[in-house]
Enzyme design. Sequence first.
Site: not given
Ligand code: NAD
Length: 507
Positions: A239, A273
Amino acid sequence: MGSEPTGEEFVECRSPATGEVIGHWSVTSPRVVRQTVERSRQAQARWAEVPTRERASRMLQFRDALVRNAPRLADTLVRECGKPRQEALLHEVGVLCSALTYYSRNAESLLAPETVIPHLLKHRRSVLHYVPRGVVGVISPWNFPLMIPYVDAVTALFAGNSAVIKPSEHASLIALEAKRVWDESGLDPDLIQVVTGRGETGQALIEGGAAKIIFTGGPETGPRVAAECAKNVVECVLELGGKAPAIVCDDANVSFAARAITYGGFYNAGQACVSVERVLAHESIAEELVGELVTLADGLRVGGPEGVWDVGPLIYEPGRDRIEALLQDAVERGASIVFGGQRVERRGCFFHPTVVANCTPDMRIMREEIFGPVIPVMSVRDDAHALDIANSLPIGLNGYVFTKDVERGRGLASRLQVGSVVINDVLSDYGAADVPFGGIKKSGYGKTHGAAALRSMCHVKHVGEPRLPPPTPAWFPYSERGERLARQALHALFSSKSPLSRLLGRF
Ligand code: NAD
């Protein structure tokens, strides 16, 4: 407040509204992640033995505990993320309670075995069983740090799995607080567990034995997670980011559209998002719409964490720097900031609600996720032009259409290249428990919420049972006569000219 010490690194949490230290958590080591997954697996084996109806009913204990603890959970969300209390109560605790209610009423029928009468090999009856996968790993972002991971976790549990949550490093306290509520609910504590840390902890969860990963996060992290899952042959849901267009047609109720867009663009300080990220307004109403947006933005109260406010802080400083860079690029390319456009002069990570007019598709603000309280508006000639711009990006999460003509709205919705569209409304698709949510193109794949998400937490096992003896003459030994019969059978069964084929097509 914080996670149990594991002898590893401790991380301080600061309020984005005041900069004050509000708690800490510790980084879970890969070894502890593996042990956590193992405990989860044992709990899952016990849980899978409980009939679906009984599981569905027991899960309501968690809903009751959430309702009892809602003020405390909302306080943590306010302190950790700066969310307005009303949003914390309704869209974090409330949406989670709604998911628990929906699945508890529907899980049994949605997961009931399905009988398939094969279209051809009618000698057998086929039954499809929805079988739990095991331990589901949930890796989540900071913008809805209670609702997103816990909706995914409870969906996994309704389907007979257990869940291990890896919350965002920018909002882990609320995940730990909700875990205490889970433990208080009287359900097996090992069915939902939380491991804390950064990307490496998420990676340890993928490598540590999770059977499926539900990842919500940024478009750069998503492919890395998918690659890691592929290496471990673990299925995943991605997502990822959105850039929701809001198409405002020339026949729209402009005042209503302006209110909806103000809410959709500034809700959670624009950090959703599904936020309105691009307004595509018909040229005949664009000026009026911008005027209304400015008036509404001017009436919003920016603040927190004390009292009542509409728009809180951004979660962290890099988000604010990014908004400034996007605005600078837009202005250099000819956009006009008609309201806001700067930091709020106070302690904390605040940015004024901002309206930008005269935007064009080449601007970064029209192409990249803003994730802040900024609404860019571009004039479009007609519906076709609006669709061209809306569909021009490599991502497609969701979109909005404003028109008084329902058929026109449906037509635009069907042509928008996104996972969900709402007409004359905003933000209502994500929180809906009963409809699937998820993007297309580089916004990811797979669904959360609704029947689709529940079923995808299972693998579908086929069990075939005899109704008549199987067609043994087609088995060994092969012969020339058998080949001749095979040719005749192919013609009889599949040729459009064959009477038998036509007859079978009726059943
Ligand atoms: P992010 O990608 O920086 O982090 C998300 C999660 O992934 C965190 O828990 C992080 O620690 C983890 N992570 C980071 N690197 C990883 C790896 N190599 N392996 C496994 N886990 C890892 O995102 P963010 O800044 O926390 O969130 C914002 C983003 O989320 C925005 O782009 C937003 O659009 C998106 N979002 C999407 C939805 C949806 O339903 N499509 C909903 C909410 C947020």
